[in-house]
Design an enzyme around this catalytic site. Structure first.
Site, PDB file in Angstrom:
ATOM      1  N   TYR A 144       0.540  -1.271   0.026  1.00 57.94           N
ATOM      2  CA  TYR A 144       0.284  -0.071   0.087  1.00 57.94           C
ATOM      3  C   TYR A 144       0.778   1.203   0.167  1.00 57.94           C
ATOM      4  O   TYR A 144       0.708   2.188  -0.718  1.00 57.94           O
ATOM      5  CB  TYR A 144      -0.899  -0.026   1.358  1.00 57.94           C
ATOM      6  CG  TYR A 144      -1.927   1.101   1.355  1.00 57.94           C
ATOM      7  CD1 TYR A 144      -2.956   1.077   0.677  1.00 57.94           C
ATOM      8  CD2 TYR A 144      -1.702   2.206   2.190  1.00 57.94           C
ATOM      9  CE1 TYR A 144      -3.968   2.144   0.722  1.00 57.94           C
ATOM     10  CE2 TYR A 144      -2.590   3.039   2.304  1.00 57.94           C
ATOM     11  CZ  TYR A 144      -3.677   3.316   1.470  1.00 57.94           C
ATOM     12  OH  TYR A 144      -4.731   4.278   1.637  1.00 57.94           O
ATOM     13  N   VAL A 187     -11.989   3.339  13.566  1.00 65.09           N
ATOM     14  CA  VAL A 187     -13.257   3.948  14.151  1.00 65.09           C
ATOM     15  C   VAL A 187     -14.445   2.899  13.948  1.00 65.09           C
ATOM     16  O   VAL A 187     -15.042   2.888  15.047  1.00 65.09           O
ATOM     17  CB  VAL A 187     -13.439   5.127  13.541  1.00 65.09           C
ATOM     18  CG1 VAL A 187     -14.859   5.882  13.664  1.00 65.09           C
ATOM     19  CG2 VAL A 187     -12.183   6.309  13.639  1.00 65.09           C
ATOM     20  N   ARG A 210      -3.409   8.957  16.019  1.00 59.96           N
ATOM     21  CA  ARG A 210      -4.019   9.398  14.831  1.00 59.96           C
ATOM     22  C   ARG A 210      -4.821  10.613  14.960  1.00 59.96           C
ATOM     23  O   ARG A 210      -5.219  11.000  15.965  1.00 59.96           O
ATOM     24  CB  ARG A 210      -4.839   8.169  14.312  1.00 59.96           C
ATOM     25  CG  ARG A 210      -4.253   6.791  14.066  1.00 59.96           C
ATOM     26  CD  ARG A 210      -3.236   6.973  12.858  1.00 59.96           C
ATOM     27  NE  ARG A 210      -2.682   5.738  12.561  1.00 59.96           N
ATOM     28  CZ  ARG A 210      -1.682   4.780  12.986  1.00 59.96           C
ATOM     29  NH1 ARG A 210      -0.999   5.598  14.012  1.00 59.96           N
ATOM     30  NH2 ARG A 210      -1.108   3.683  12.621  1.00 59.96           N
TER      31      ARG A 210
HETATM   32  P1  NAD Z   1     -12.881   1.723   0.250  1.00 60.47           P
HETATM   33  O1  NAD Z   1     -12.058   0.372   0.766  1.00 60.47           O
HETATM   34  O2  NAD Z   1     -14.059   1.858   0.881  1.00 60.47           O
HETATM   35  O3  NAD Z   1     -12.766   2.314  -1.145  1.00 60.47           O
HETATM   36  C1  NAD Z   1     -12.315   1.753  -2.205  1.00 60.47           C
HETATM   37  C2  NAD Z   1     -13.095   1.310  -3.353  1.00 60.47           C
HETATM   38  O4  NAD Z   1     -12.227   1.013  -4.572  1.00 60.47           O
HETATM   39  C3  NAD Z   1     -13.876   0.254  -2.999  1.00 60.47           C
HETATM   40  O5  NAD Z   1     -15.269   0.437  -3.632  1.00 60.47           O
HETATM   41  C4  NAD Z   1     -13.358  -1.056  -3.907  1.00 60.47           C
HETATM   42  O6  NAD Z   1     -14.105  -1.955  -4.260  1.00 60.47           O
HETATM   43  C5  NAD Z   1     -12.649  -0.175  -5.016  1.00 60.47           C
HETATM   44  N1  NAD Z   1     -11.590  -0.859  -5.638  1.00 60.47           N
HETATM   45  C6  NAD Z   1     -10.501  -1.450  -4.917  1.00 60.47           C
HETATM   46  N2  NAD Z   1      -9.737  -2.078  -6.040  1.00 60.47           N
HETATM   47  C7  NAD Z   1     -10.325  -1.598  -7.169  1.00 60.47           C
HETATM   48  C8  NAD Z   1      -9.986  -1.892  -8.615  1.00 60.47           C
HETATM   49  N3  NAD Z   1      -8.501  -2.441  -8.833  1.00 60.47           N
HETATM   50  N4  NAD Z   1     -10.691  -1.495  -9.540  1.00 60.47           N
HETATM   51  C9  NAD Z   1     -11.684  -0.816  -9.293  1.00 60.47           C
HETATM   52  N5  NAD Z   1     -12.220  -0.547  -7.967  1.00 60.47           N
HETATM   53  C10 NAD Z   1     -11.299  -0.777  -6.927  1.00 60.47           C
HETATM   54  O7  NAD Z   1     -12.094   2.810   1.101  1.00 60.47           O
HETATM   55  P2  NAD Z   1     -11.980   4.473   1.251  1.00 60.47           P
HETATM   56  O8  NAD Z   1     -11.611   4.690   2.531  1.00 60.47           O
HETATM   57  O9  NAD Z   1     -13.046   4.944   0.473  1.00 60.47           O
HETATM   58  O10 NAD Z   1     -10.726   4.761   0.304  1.00 60.47           O
HETATM   59  C11 NAD Z   1     -10.652   5.471  -0.992  1.00 60.47           C
HETATM   60  C12 NAD Z   1      -9.463   5.910  -1.418  1.00 60.47           C
HETATM   61  O11 NAD Z   1      -8.917   7.077  -0.406  1.00 60.47           O
HETATM   62  C13 NAD Z   1      -8.546   4.777  -1.649  1.00 60.47           C
HETATM   63  O12 NAD Z   1      -7.385   5.130  -2.577  1.00 60.47           O
HETATM   64  C14 NAD Z   1      -7.680   4.954  -0.273  1.00 60.47           C
HETATM   65  O13 NAD Z   1      -6.091   4.652  -0.547  1.00 60.47           O
HETATM   66  C15 NAD Z   1      -7.590   6.443  -0.233  1.00 60.47           C
HETATM   67  N6  NAD Z   1      -7.391   7.005   1.365  1.00 60.47           N
HETATM   68  C16 NAD Z   1      -8.373   6.754   2.276  1.00 60.47           C
HETATM   69  C17 NAD Z   1      -8.105   6.886   3.587  1.00 60.47           C
HETATM   70  C18 NAD Z   1      -9.373   6.899   4.682  1.00 60.47           C
HETATM   71  O14 NAD Z   1      -8.857   7.208   5.867  1.00 60.47           O
HETATM   72  N7  NAD Z   1     -10.683   6.555   4.313  1.00 60.47           N
HETATM   73  C19 NAD Z   1      -7.086   7.624   3.826  1.00 60.47           C
HETATM   74  C20 NAD Z   1      -5.923   7.661   3.034  1.00 60.47           C
HETATM   75  C21 NAD Z   1      -6.138   7.478   1.617  1.00 60.47           C
HETATM   76  N1  UDP Z   2      -6.371  -0.101  15.875  1.00 58.90           N
HETATM   77  C1  UDP Z   2      -6.620  -0.791  16.925  1.00 58.90           C
HETATM   78  N2  UDP Z   2      -7.657  -1.527  16.951  1.00 58.90           N
HETATM   79  C2  UDP Z   2      -8.373  -1.984  15.901  1.00 58.90           C
HETATM   80  C3  UDP Z   2      -7.898  -1.389  14.609  1.00 58.90           C
HETATM   81  C4  UDP Z   2      -6.872  -0.569  14.823  1.00 58.90           C
HETATM   82  O1  UDP Z   2      -6.097  -0.215  18.007  1.00 58.90           O
HETATM   83  O2  UDP Z   2      -9.244  -2.711  16.225  1.00 58.90           O
HETATM   84  C5  UDP Z   2      -5.090   0.849  15.709  1.00 58.90           C
HETATM   85  C6  UDP Z   2      -4.001   0.489  14.493  1.00 58.90           C
HETATM   86  O3  UDP Z   2      -3.162  -0.401  15.195  1.00 58.90           O
HETATM   87  C7  UDP Z   2      -3.391   1.578  14.272  1.00 58.90           C
HETATM   88  C8  UDP Z   2      -4.747   2.735  14.517  1.00 58.90           C
HETATM   89  O4  UDP Z   2      -5.666   2.123  15.036  1.00 58.90           O
HETATM   90  O5  UDP Z   2      -2.511   2.072  15.095  1.00 58.90           O
HETATM   91  C9  UDP Z   2      -5.299   2.925  13.192  1.00 58.90           C
HETATM   92  O6  UDP Z   2      -5.437   1.937  12.541  1.00 58.90           O
HETATM   93  P1  UDP Z   2      -6.397   1.944  11.040  1.00 58.90           P
HETATM   94  O7  UDP Z   2      -6.364   0.573  10.687  1.00 58.90           O
HETATM   95  O8  UDP Z   2      -7.808   2.393  11.175  1.00 58.90           O
HETATM   96  O9  UDP Z   2      -5.691   2.763  10.048  1.00 58.90           O
HETATM   97  P2  UDP Z   2      -4.000   3.107   9.853  1.00 58.90           P
HETATM   98  O10 UDP Z   2      -3.840   4.379  10.035  1.00 58.90           O
HETATM   99  O11 UDP Z   2      -3.055   2.292  10.722  1.00 58.90           O
HETATM  100  O12 UDP Z   2      -3.892   2.844   8.279  1.00 58.90           O
END
Ligand code: NAD
Ligand code: UDP
Length: 313
Positions: A144, A187, A210
């Site tokens: 990732y 969360v 976080r």
């Molecule tokens: P999520 O897993 O709910 O959404 C990801 C979506 O992408 C899903 O609908 C999944 O089915 C689709 N997907 C995955 N691989 C695919 C592929 N190869 N082709 C087509 N579709 C595909 O996650 P999210 O939290 O909604 O995250 C969305 C984006 O934001 C991601 O790129 C993630 O890395 C980025 N992001 C999210 C967070 C967060 O905290 N939510 C933080 C950092 C980055």
């Molecule tokens: N975490 C935790 N319990 C859980 C899930 C996550 O203590 O059930 C912790 C995890 O180890 C990390 C933080 O919460 O330190 C945030 O984790 P998350 O998977 O939400 O996202 P990350 O920021 O690690 O990608």
């Protein structure tokens, strides 16, 4: 009206973005392979005339005519992106090349959903965009972290070599309604455990931190970045700088849900970052963005969502 492609549009963030951009009168193509996405997230949009759903995996090429692309396709939860790590990095390299191919051919503007994981386990606190990060290139999170770093590299090289209009947003931990029940991020895990009266699972001793951003704030940041001046292409941090320990988060969720749950300490996963907090000075200066929704308010909305979902299941 713009034709906008949202990859990963049936996921947590993507579905909120689809809804918001439809509400602003745009034509939306939602593309998803449903690995972590869910049709229920977009069911209420399906009958709208300016919404279209395509089941497709972005690691395969696709030809679409669009004005803008938000590239969100990629599993975001550590549990899911580590399930098939080779697929995760393919999504971030082959998938991003395909998305950039559409942008190059159609001259669409393309925004990449990057991540705070770019900074790895950071030695700089809070993290600003000029910090290059401390990422383990061979660990379990690398598919990732390094995938997303490669995606940023591709965005910048297509900009320099092919004049593609790219934008990079580094998203910090975002939460809210429509996170999947089995998502595995902190969360949603804690809320579901609290509502079910199960032990709250803290990995490690709970002292690591976080900073949590509510989904509506995040969506506003993505749209502002897409609409920013062409000469501002990022990367830009979007996240809420209010920093909490995981223990504080657990205690707050127990309080807000009025739960009797206890706390269970489990081993900290490998390479889990010790601290994370965005420096959002750049976002404030360049796109006038800062989060509006405090953790307690956002958690209350998210708790209500999960109460309703659990009642139905
Ligand atoms: P999520 O897993 O709910 O959404 C990801 C979506 O992408 C899903 O609908 C999944 O089915 C689709 N997907 C995955 N691989 C695919 C592929 N190869 N082709 C087509 N579709 C595909 O996650 P999210 O939290 O909604 O995250 C969305 C984006 O934001 C991601 O790129 C993630 O890395 C980025 N992001 C999210 C967070 C967060 O905290 N939510 C933080 C950092 C980055
Ligand atoms: N975490 C935790 N319990 C859980 C899930 C996550 O203590 O059930 C912790 C995890 O180890 C990390 C933080 O919460 O330190 C945030 O984790 P998350 O998977 O939400 O996202 P990350 O920021 O690690 O990608």
């Amino acid at each position: 009206m713009k034709r906008i492609l949202i990859t990963g549009g049936a996921g947590f963030l993507g579905s909120h973005l689809c809804e918001r951009l439809l509400g602003e009168g745009n034509d939306i193509i939602c593309l998803d392979n449903f690995f972590t996405g869910d049709k229920n997230n977009i069911a209420h949009l399906m009958s709208l005339p300016n919404f279209e759903l395509i089941r497709h995996d972005i690691i395969n090429p696709i030809y679409l005519e669009v004005d803008e692309i938000y590239n969100l396709a990629c599993p975001a939860s550590p549990v899911h992106y580590q399930f098939n790590p080779i697929k995760t990095i393919k999504t971030n390299v082959m998938g991003v090349i395909n998305v950039l191919g559409i942008a190059k051919r159609t001259k669409a503007k393309v925004l990449q959903a990057s991540t705070s994981e770019i900074y790895g386990d950071p030695e700089v606190h809070p993290q600003n965009e000029s910090y290059w990060g401390k990422v383990n290139p061979v660990g379990v999170r690398s598919c990732y972290d390094e995938g997303k770093r490669a995606a940023e590299c591709l965005m910048m090289d297509y900009r320099r070599q092919n004049s593609v209009n790219t934008k990079i947003v580094r998203i910090f931990n975002t939460y809210g309604p429509r996170m999947a029940i089995n998502d595995g991020r902190v969360v949603s895990n804690f809320i579901i455990q609290a509502l079910r009266g199960k032990n709250i699972t803290i990995y490690g001793d709970g002292a690591h931190t976080r900073s949590f951003c509510f989904v509506d704030d995040l969506v506003e940041g993505l749209i502002r970045m897409m609409n920013s001046a062409d000469h501002f292409y990022g990367p830009v941090n979007i996240g809420n700088p209010a920093e909490f320990t995981i223990m504080q988060l657990a205690q707050l969720i127990i309080k807000l849900t009025e739960s009797n749950s206890g706390i269970e300490f489990l081993p900290l996963p490998a390479d889990d970052p010790v601290q994370r907090k965005p420096d959002i000075t750049l976002a404030e200066e360049k796109i006038g963005w800062r989060p509006r929704i405090a953790l307690e308010e956002g958690l209350a909305k998210t708790i209500q969502y999960f109460r309703d979902v659990l009642k139905k299941s």
